[in-house]
Design a protein around this motif. Structure first.
Motif, PDB file in Angstrom:
ATOM      1  N   SER A  36       0.800  -1.121  -0.070  1.00  0.00           N
ATOM      2  CA  SER A  36      -0.323  -0.327   0.280  1.00  0.00           C
ATOM      3  C   SER A  36       0.710   1.571   0.498  1.00  0.00           C
ATOM      4  N   GLY A  37       2.197   1.325   0.595  1.00  0.00           N
ATOM      5  CA  GLY A  37       3.119   2.195   0.298  1.00  0.00           C
ATOM      6  C   GLY A  37       3.265   3.070  -0.532  1.00  0.00           C
ATOM      7  N   ASN A  38       3.685   1.883  -1.639  1.00  0.00           N
ATOM      8  CA  ASN A  38       3.948   2.000  -3.378  1.00  0.00           C
ATOM      9  C   ASN A  38       2.776   2.287  -3.912  1.00  0.00           C
ATOM     10  N   VAL A  39       1.156   2.331  -3.454  1.00  0.00           N
ATOM     11  CA  VAL A  39       0.507   2.614  -4.340  1.00  0.00           C
ATOM     12  C   VAL A  39       0.215   4.020  -3.828  1.00  0.00           C
ATOM     13  N   ASP A  40       0.529   3.852  -2.399  1.00  0.00           N
ATOM     14  CA  ASP A  40       0.407   5.610  -1.329  1.00  0.00           C
ATOM     15  C   ASP A  40       1.192   6.323  -2.601  1.00  0.00           C
ATOM     16  N   ARG A  41       1.976   5.941  -3.166  1.00  0.00           N
ATOM     17  CA  ARG A  41       3.906   6.705  -3.548  1.00  0.00           C
ATOM     18  C   ARG A  41       2.925   6.768  -4.708  1.00  0.00           C
ATOM     19  N   THR A  42       3.090   6.250  -5.743  1.00  0.00           N
ATOM     20  CA  THR A  42       2.123   6.342  -6.990  1.00  0.00           C
ATOM     21  C   THR A  42       0.744   7.787  -7.164  1.00  0.00           C
ATOM     22  N   TRP A  43       0.036   7.248  -6.484  1.00  0.00           N
ATOM     23  CA  TRP A  43      -0.231   8.366  -6.052  1.00  0.00           C
ATOM     24  C   TRP A  43      -0.516   9.895  -5.937  1.00  0.00           C
ATOM     25  N   ALA A  44       0.701   9.835  -4.733  1.00  0.00           N
ATOM     26  CA  ALA A  44       1.461  11.728  -4.695  1.00  0.00           C
ATOM     27  C   ALA A  44       2.223  11.693  -5.902  1.00  0.00           C
ATOM     28  N   VAL A  45       2.857  11.017  -6.199  1.00  0.00           N
ATOM     29  CA  VAL A  45       3.455  11.202  -8.079  1.00  0.00           C
ATOM     30  C   VAL A  45       2.679  12.033  -8.820  1.00  0.00           C
ATOM     31  N   LEU A  46       1.247  10.957  -9.190  1.00  0.00           N
ATOM     32  CA  LEU A  46       0.515  11.226 -10.237  1.00  0.00           C
ATOM     33  C   LEU A  46      -0.113  12.896  -9.933  1.00  0.00           C
ATOM     34  N   SER A  47      -0.462  13.026  -8.520  1.00  0.00           N
ATOM     35  CA  SER A  47      -0.919  14.849  -8.113  1.00  0.00           C
ATOM     36  C   SER A  47       0.428  15.767  -8.474  1.00  0.00           C
ATOM     37  N   HIS A  48       0.900  15.347  -9.116  1.00  0.00           N
ATOM     38  CA  HIS A  48       1.942  16.388  -8.935  1.00  0.00           C
ATOM     39  C   HIS A  48       2.248  16.428 -10.452  1.00  0.00           C
ATOM     40  N   LEU A  49       1.919  15.434 -11.491  1.00  0.00           N
ATOM     41  CA  LEU A  49       2.677  15.328 -12.290  1.00  0.00           C
ATOM     42  C   LEU A  49       1.385  15.308 -12.968  1.00  0.00           C
ATOM     43  N   SER A  50       0.041  15.383 -12.509  1.00  0.00           N
ATOM     44  CA  SER A  50      -1.142  15.900 -12.749  1.00  0.00           C
ATOM     45  C   SER A  50      -1.311  17.456 -13.613  1.00  0.00           C
ATOM     46  N   PHE A  51      -0.124  18.405 -13.232  1.00  0.00           N
ATOM     47  CA  PHE A  51      -0.281  19.494 -14.068  1.00  0.00           C
ATOM     48  C   PHE A  51       0.045  19.497 -15.101  1.00  0.00           C
ATOM     49  N   LEU A  54      -3.930  16.953 -16.436  1.00  0.00           N
ATOM     50  CA  LEU A  54      -5.716  17.632 -16.677  1.00  0.00           C
ATOM     51  C   LEU A  54      -5.324  18.325 -14.779  1.00  0.00           C
ATOM     52  N   PRO A  55      -4.051  20.029 -14.919  1.00  0.00           N
ATOM     53  CA  PRO A  55      -4.699  21.001 -14.521  1.00  0.00           C
ATOM     54  C   PRO A  55      -5.464  20.993 -13.363  1.00  0.00           C
ATOM     55  N   LEU A  56      -5.558  20.822 -11.807  1.00  0.00           N
ATOM     56  CA  LEU A  56      -6.527  20.662 -10.865  1.00  0.00           C
ATOM     57  C   LEU A  56      -7.296  19.970 -11.037  1.00  0.00           C
ATOM     58  N   VAL A  57      -8.009  19.501 -12.338  1.00  0.00           N
ATOM     59  CA  VAL A  57      -9.211  18.468 -12.096  1.00  0.00           C
ATOM     60  C   VAL A  57      -8.923  17.251 -11.767  1.00  0.00           C
ATOM     61  N   ALA A  58      -7.513  16.842 -12.287  1.00  0.00           N
ATOM     62  CA  ALA A  58      -7.035  15.877 -11.002  1.00  0.00           C
ATOM     63  C   ALA A  58      -6.433  15.377 -10.011  1.00  0.00           C
ATOM     64  N   VAL A  59      -6.129  16.983  -9.577  1.00  0.00           N
ATOM     65  CA  VAL A  59      -5.145  17.075  -8.347  1.00  0.00           C
ATOM     66  C   VAL A  59      -6.850  16.654  -7.347  1.00  0.00           C
ATOM     67  N   ILE A  60      -7.836  17.514  -7.610  1.00  0.00           N
ATOM     68  CA  ILE A  60      -8.990  17.553  -7.397  1.00  0.00           C
ATOM     69  C   ILE A  60      -9.042  16.458  -6.753  1.00  0.00           C
ATOM     70  N   HIS A  75      -1.486  15.263   0.994  1.00  0.00           N
ATOM     71  CA  HIS A  75       0.390  16.198   1.633  1.00  0.00           C
ATOM     72  C   HIS A  75       0.150  16.117   0.356  1.00  0.00           C
ATOM     73  N   HIS A  76       0.742  15.520  -0.235  1.00  0.00           N
ATOM     74  CA  HIS A  76       0.746  15.826  -1.770  1.00  0.00           C
ATOM     75  C   HIS A  76       0.231  16.077  -2.839  1.00  0.00           C
ATOM     76  N   SER A  77      -1.360  16.184  -2.621  1.00  0.00           N
ATOM     77  CA  SER A  77      -2.014  16.654  -3.268  1.00  0.00           C
ATOM     78  C   SER A  77      -3.030  17.894  -3.256  1.00  0.00           C
ATOM     79  N   SER A  78      -2.425  17.962  -1.068  1.00  0.00           N
ATOM     80  CA  SER A  78      -2.337  18.981  -0.962  1.00  0.00           C
ATOM     81  C   SER A  78      -1.673  20.670  -1.915  1.00  0.00           C
TER      82      SER A  78
END
Length: 160
Positions: A36-51, A54-60, A75-78
């Protein structure tokens, strides 16, 4: 609490059942389930790369779904959302100044103003790109990293 099935061993961690582990003799190995730590890291990375996609939409969406369950993702998505909001505000302010300079004197626009605002827009875009990549790298390493952003309208990031 332990759930035993033939050949499998699972634990209740207080929120959900852990990934199934295959019991063979005295050894216990992972049954191909992701950590689950790797899955969490993946989502955290995707929140930054959504820039970039799909800026704003994907990270929300990430913040409102996965971010409610994992502190690292929250934390990273915020942080990514705050950075994307700040970038959008700066980009629109500079674009408005650029457009106003063009519309006030359409035959002879002020070159110095147009050039300065254009350079500021490029620097803002480059800075946001670099910071998003740095944030993605920090998230992939599981670190709680903060953008050097002065304005944080969205709460949820861990303070240093």
């Amino acid at each position: 609490m332990v759930c035993r099935r033939p050949g499998q061993l699972r634990w209740w961690d207080g929120r959900a059942w852990t990934a199934a582990r295959i019991v063979t003799g005295n050894a216990v190995s992972s049954g191909g389930a992701q950590d689950s730590g790797n899955v969490d890291r993946t989502w955290a990375v995707l929140s930054h790369l959504s820039f970039f996609v799909l800026p704003l939409v994907a990270v929300i969406v990430i913040r409102l779904t996965v971010g409610k369950q994992a502190a690292l993702v929250r934390h990273h998505s915020s942080e990514a959302l705050n950075a994307q909001i700040c970038f959008g505000v700066l980009w629109n302010v500079f674009g408005g100044i650029y457009l106003a300079a063009l519309l006030t004197r359409p035959q002879d626009p002020p070159f110095a103003v147009l050039f300065t605002v254009f350079i500021l827009m490029l620097l803002t875009a480059a800075g946001s790109t670099v910071m998003s990549i740095i944030g993605a790298v920090q998230a992939s390493q599981g670190r709680f990293w903060r953008y050097p952003v002065l304005w944080r309208p969205v709460r949820g990031a861990v303070r240093p």
